[in-house]
Design a protein around this motif. Structure first.
Motif: not given
Length: 194
Positions: A98-101, A45-46, A75-79, A103-106
């Motif tokens: 913090i998180w970076c999924r 997932s990242g 706001s932590v994504p479900q992943q 495919g995300d660039s930031n």
């Protein structure tokens, strides 16, 4: 890998990494022995990162009863739901997340109303700065934390993923046995020569 070479005991390492945390996950951590820590989870997932600075303004322990600062985990994504519920990460002690999924660039974080007029209210600035990828930063860290002088060339060799060898290990100010360091390298997923 540098901390594993310098400090034999896993419990006393500042940084650690387990490339075999689970079948499809890797986990890194930082623990300074004073109550501050961070955990980083890598999976398909990242990347998910949670940190705790016990002296920060945003520490859950600054309120009674203790509670995580509004917005930090909202706001932590479900992943990354499994990471949020992972007991080893003791999420109840969180000052930043913090998180970076994939495919995300930031990097992302929740919508947080940070305390005003503070440079580092959650501790993320000082906690993440050693992870900037600069060998000189790590060399300075080792001198301060472990009270060791490590040659910048040796640190740079590890930063560039030069395979660990007996010759490279001998350049470190450590009495560690090569076979024991190889065992750590296998867990970390760091290349080495037999």
């Amino acid at each position: 890998m540098l901390d594993a070479v310098i400090e034999e005991e896993w419990d006393y390492r500042y940084f650690s990494f387990n490339s075999k945390w689970s079948i499809d996950e890797q986990m890194g951590s930082m623990r300074n022995g004073s109550g501050d820590d961070l955990f980083v989870l890598f999976n398909s997932s990242g990347c998910f990162l949670r940190g705790f600075d016990h002296e920060s303004t945003m520490s859950p322990w600054n309120s009674i009863p203790p509670k995580i600062w509004h917005g930090v985990l909202d706001s932590v994504p479900q992943q990354f739901a499994d990471a949020v519920s992972e007991p080893a990460f003791h999420m109840e002690d969180t000052t930043f997340c913090i998180w970076c999924r994939e495919g995300d660039s930031n990097w992302s974080h929740g919508q947080i109303d940070f305390p005003k007029n503070e440079e580092d209210p959650d501790g993320s600035l000082w906690m993440l700065s050693p992870l900037e990828g600069n060998p000189e930063t790590y060399q300075s860290f080792v001198k301060e934390y472990y009270e060791l002088d490590v040659d910048l060339g040796i640190v740079s060799s590890i930063f560039s993923h030069e395979p660990l060898s007996k010759e490279l290990l001998m350049r470190f100010p450590t009495p560690r046995n090569y076979e024991d360091v190889i065992s750590d390298a296998e867990e970390i997923g760091y290349p080495f020569k037999r």
